[in-house]
Write a protein that holds these residues in place. Structure first.
Motif, PDB file in Angstrom:
ATOM      1  N   LEU A   1       0.851  -1.184   0.000  1.00  0.00           N
ATOM      2  CA  LEU A   1       0.000   0.000   0.000  1.00  0.00           C
ATOM      3  C   LEU A   1       0.886   1.233   0.000  1.00  0.00           C
ATOM      4  O   LEU A   1       1.908   1.258   0.700  1.00  0.00           O
ATOM      5  N   VAL A   2       0.492   2.255  -0.743  1.00  0.00           N
ATOM      6  CA  VAL A   2       1.200   3.529  -0.736  1.00  0.00           C
ATOM      7  C   VAL A   2       0.317   4.527   0.004  1.00  0.00           C
ATOM      8  O   VAL A   2      -0.772   4.864  -0.454  1.00  0.00           O
ATOM      9  N   ILE A   3       0.786   4.957   1.167  1.00  0.00           N
ATOM     10  CA  ILE A   3       0.028   5.850   2.025  1.00  0.00           C
ATOM     11  C   ILE A   3       0.269   7.285   1.569  1.00  0.00           C
ATOM     12  O   ILE A   3       1.347   7.843   1.771  1.00  0.00           O
ATOM     13  N   HIS A   4      -0.739   7.852   0.930  1.00  0.00           N
ATOM     14  CA  HIS A   4      -0.693   9.265   0.555  1.00  0.00           C
ATOM     15  C   HIS A   4      -2.111   9.754   0.353  1.00  0.00           C
ATOM     16  O   HIS A   4      -3.059   8.982   0.434  1.00  0.00           O
ATOM     17  N   GLU A   5      -2.263  11.035   0.112  1.00  0.00           N
ATOM     18  CA  GLU A   5      -3.587  11.655   0.130  1.00  0.00           C
ATOM     19  C   GLU A   5      -4.366  11.549  -1.171  1.00  0.00           C
ATOM     20  O   GLU A   5      -5.561  11.831  -1.189  1.00  0.00           O
ATOM     21  N   ALA A   6      -3.746  11.186  -2.253  1.00  0.00           N
ATOM     22  CA  ALA A   6      -4.418  11.171  -3.548  1.00  0.00           C
ATOM     23  C   ALA A   6      -4.499   9.749  -4.085  1.00  0.00           C
ATOM     24  O   ALA A   6      -3.786   8.868  -3.636  1.00  0.00           O
ATOM     25  N   ALA A   7      -5.383   9.559  -5.032  1.00  0.00           N
ATOM     26  CA  ALA A   7      -5.444   8.273  -5.735  1.00  0.00           C
ATOM     27  C   ALA A   7      -4.674   8.427  -7.039  1.00  0.00           C
ATOM     28  O   ALA A   7      -4.680   9.483  -7.646  1.00  0.00           O
ATOM     29  N   SER A   8      -4.024   7.354  -7.459  1.00  0.00           N
ATOM     30  CA  SER A   8      -3.325   7.387  -8.738  1.00  0.00           C
ATOM     31  C   SER A   8      -4.171   6.641  -9.761  1.00  0.00           C
ATOM     32  O   SER A   8      -5.389   6.718  -9.729  1.00  0.00           O
ATOM     33  N   ALA A   9      -3.551   5.890 -10.617  1.00  0.00           N
ATOM     34  CA  ALA A   9      -4.257   5.116 -11.636  1.00  0.00           C
ATOM     35  C   ALA A   9      -3.442   3.860 -11.920  1.00  0.00           C
ATOM     36  O   ALA A   9      -2.235   3.835 -11.665  1.00  0.00           O
ATOM     37  N   PRO A  10      -4.076   2.811 -12.449  1.00  0.00           N
ATOM     38  CA  PRO A  10      -3.315   1.608 -12.784  1.00  0.00           C
ATOM     39  C   PRO A  10      -2.161   1.942 -13.736  1.00  0.00           C
ATOM     40  O   PRO A  10      -2.323   2.707 -14.673  1.00  0.00           O
ATOM     41  N   GLY A  11      -0.991   1.381 -13.420  1.00  0.00           N
ATOM     42  CA  GLY A  11       0.177   1.574 -14.266  1.00  0.00           C
ATOM     43  C   GLY A  11       1.078   2.723 -13.860  1.00  0.00           C
ATOM     44  O   GLY A  11       2.198   2.833 -14.360  1.00  0.00           O
ATOM     45  N   VAL A  12       0.626   3.581 -12.969  1.00  0.00           N
ATOM     46  CA  VAL A  12       1.445   4.708 -12.529  1.00  0.00           C
ATOM     47  C   VAL A  12       2.555   4.186 -11.618  1.00  0.00           C
ATOM     48  O   VAL A  12       2.321   3.342 -10.764  1.00  0.00           O
ATOM     49  N   VAL A  13       3.773   4.681 -11.816  1.00  0.00           N
ATOM     50  CA  VAL A  13       4.914   4.311 -10.979  1.00  0.00           C
ATOM     51  C   VAL A  13       5.161   5.444  -9.992  1.00  0.00           C
ATOM     52  O   VAL A  13       5.255   6.608 -10.386  1.00  0.00           O
ATOM     53  N   ILE A  14       5.233   5.103  -8.712  1.00  0.00           N
ATOM     54  CA  ILE A  14       5.495   6.089  -7.672  1.00  0.00           C
ATOM     55  C   ILE A  14       6.772   5.687  -6.941  1.00  0.00           C
ATOM     56  O   ILE A  14       6.857   4.571  -6.426  1.00  0.00           O
ATOM     57  N   LYS A  15       7.745   6.554  -6.902  1.00  0.00           N
ATOM     58  CA  LYS A  15       8.962   6.287  -6.141  1.00  0.00           C
ATOM     59  C   LYS A  15       8.617   6.393  -4.664  1.00  0.00           C
ATOM     60  O   LYS A  15       8.036   7.387  -4.227  1.00  0.00           O
ATOM     61  N   CYS A  16       8.969   5.351  -3.913  1.00  0.00           N
ATOM     62  CA  CYS A  16       8.521   5.274  -2.523  1.00  0.00           C
ATOM     63  C   CYS A  16       9.637   4.939  -1.549  1.00  0.00           C
ATOM     64  O   CYS A  16      10.674   4.414  -1.927  1.00  0.00           O
ATOM     65  N   ASP A  17       9.353   5.240  -0.276  1.00  0.00           N
ATOM     66  CA  ASP A  17      10.175   4.810   0.845  1.00  0.00           C
ATOM     67  C   ASP A  17       9.376   3.767   1.611  1.00  0.00           C
ATOM     68  O   ASP A  17       8.150   3.885   1.748  1.00  0.00           O
ATOM     69  N   LEU A  18      10.056   2.770   2.123  1.00  0.00           N
ATOM     70  CA  LEU A  18       9.422   1.713   2.905  1.00  0.00           C
ATOM     71  C   LEU A  18       9.189   2.195   4.326  1.00  0.00           C
ATOM     72  O   LEU A  18      10.101   2.693   4.980  1.00  0.00           O
ATOM     73  N   LEU A  19       7.938   2.071   4.801  1.00  0.00           N
ATOM     74  CA  LEU A  19       7.599   2.429   6.179  1.00  0.00           C
ATOM     75  C   LEU A  19       7.571   1.206   7.080  1.00  0.00           C
ATOM     76  O   LEU A  19       8.059   1.238   8.202  1.00  0.00           O
ATOM     77  N   ALA A  20       6.947   0.117   6.599  1.00  0.00           N
ATOM     78  CA  ALA A  20       6.786  -1.074   7.441  1.00  0.00           C
ATOM     79  C   ALA A  20       6.430  -2.259   6.567  1.00  0.00           C
ATOM     80  O   ALA A  20       6.102  -2.111   5.393  1.00  0.00           O
ATOM     81  N   ALA A  21       6.487  -3.441   7.185  1.00  0.00           N
ATOM     82  CA  ALA A  21       6.080  -4.680   6.522  1.00  0.00           C
ATOM     83  C   ALA A  21       5.195  -5.464   7.472  1.00  0.00           C
ATOM     84  O   ALA A  21       5.412  -5.452   8.680  1.00  0.00           O
ATOM     85  N   LEU A  22       4.193  -6.106   6.922  1.00  0.00           N
ATOM     86  CA  LEU A  22       3.328  -6.986   7.699  1.00  0.00           C
ATOM     87  C   LEU A  22       3.670  -8.414   7.308  1.00  0.00           C
ATOM     88  O   LEU A  22       3.596  -8.765   6.127  1.00  0.00           O
ATOM     89  N   ARG A  23       4.057  -9.224   8.275  1.00  0.00           N
ATOM     90  CA  ARG A  23       4.330 -10.636   8.007  1.00  0.00           C
ATOM     91  C   ARG A  23       2.993 -11.352   7.858  1.00  0.00           C
ATOM     92  O   ARG A  23       2.203 -11.373   8.783  1.00  0.00           O
ATOM     93  N   VAL A  24       2.783 -11.956   6.707  1.00  0.00           N
ATOM     94  CA  VAL A  24       1.496 -12.587   6.421  1.00  0.00           C
ATOM     95  C   VAL A  24       1.712 -14.012   5.915  1.00  0.00           C
ATOM     96  O   VAL A  24       2.509 -14.239   5.008  1.00  0.00           O
ATOM     97  N   MET A  25       0.980 -14.934   6.505  1.00  0.00           N
ATOM     98  CA  MET A  25       0.900 -16.298   5.982  1.00  0.00           C
ATOM     99  C   MET A  25      -0.442 -16.395   5.285  1.00  0.00           C
ATOM    100  O   MET A  25      -1.484 -16.095   5.873  1.00  0.00           O
ATOM    101  N   GLN A  26      -0.435 -16.783   4.026  1.00  0.00           N
ATOM    102  CA  GLN A  26      -1.657 -16.850   3.220  1.00  0.00           C
ATOM    103  C   GLN A  26      -1.921 -18.293   2.829  1.00  0.00           C
ATOM    104  O   GLN A  26      -1.039 -18.974   2.322  1.00  0.00           O
TER     105      GLN A  26
END
Length: 150
Positions: free
Chosen positions: A53-78
């Protein structure tokens, strides 16, 4: 980005077709709280690119590339179709120069937001063959030198 903020359906990028496909609706009343995407050129245990997930105030669109910084990770078993794999979820914010709000930069994800994100992920698989379980809570990411993007 794969599925924009506010979308009430799961979209999936199909590399061989080079397009985004409608996958399924989310459960009634549920929408993506933030942009949902994947990290190109990565591969998780589930055979797909790493997700986040990219936490920001706006919505983008499919295919848009956003340069990001990592805030956290959730360990998930699926678990899906009787097979269990690790399928972590990552939480990002746009690089400082691209962000509208700096409230999360320089900090880890606040506890309330972590809880809301976990609840979204749990609710988003309702009605599917998937089950997810969080292991050990959220892994904070140190922001210094941790950057994702082209």
């Amino acid at each position: 980005m794969e599925t924009p903020r506010g979308t009430e359906a799961k979209l999936t990028y199909k590399p061989k077709k080079k397009l985004f496909e409608y996958t399924r609706p989310l459960p009634a009343g549920l929408a993506y709280p933030y942009d949902w995407g994947f990290l190109p050129s990565t591969l998780g245990d589930d055979g797909d690119a790493l997700d986040g997930l990219v936490i920001h105030e706006a919505a983008s669109a499919p295919g848009v590339v956003i340069k990001c910084d990592l805030l956290a990770a959730l360990r998930v078993m699926q678990t899906e179709n009787g097979e269990t794999v690790r399928n972590d979820r990552y939480v990002f914010c746009p690089h400082k120069q691209d962000a509208h709000s700096e409230s999360l930069l320089g900090e880890n994800v606040p506890d309330r937001l972590r809880s809301e994100i976990e609840q979204f992920f749990l609710a988003s698989v309702s009605g599917t063959d998937k089950q997810i379980e969080f292991e050990g809570g959220t892994i904070p990411a140190k922001l210094s030198g941790t950057s994702i993007g082209p």
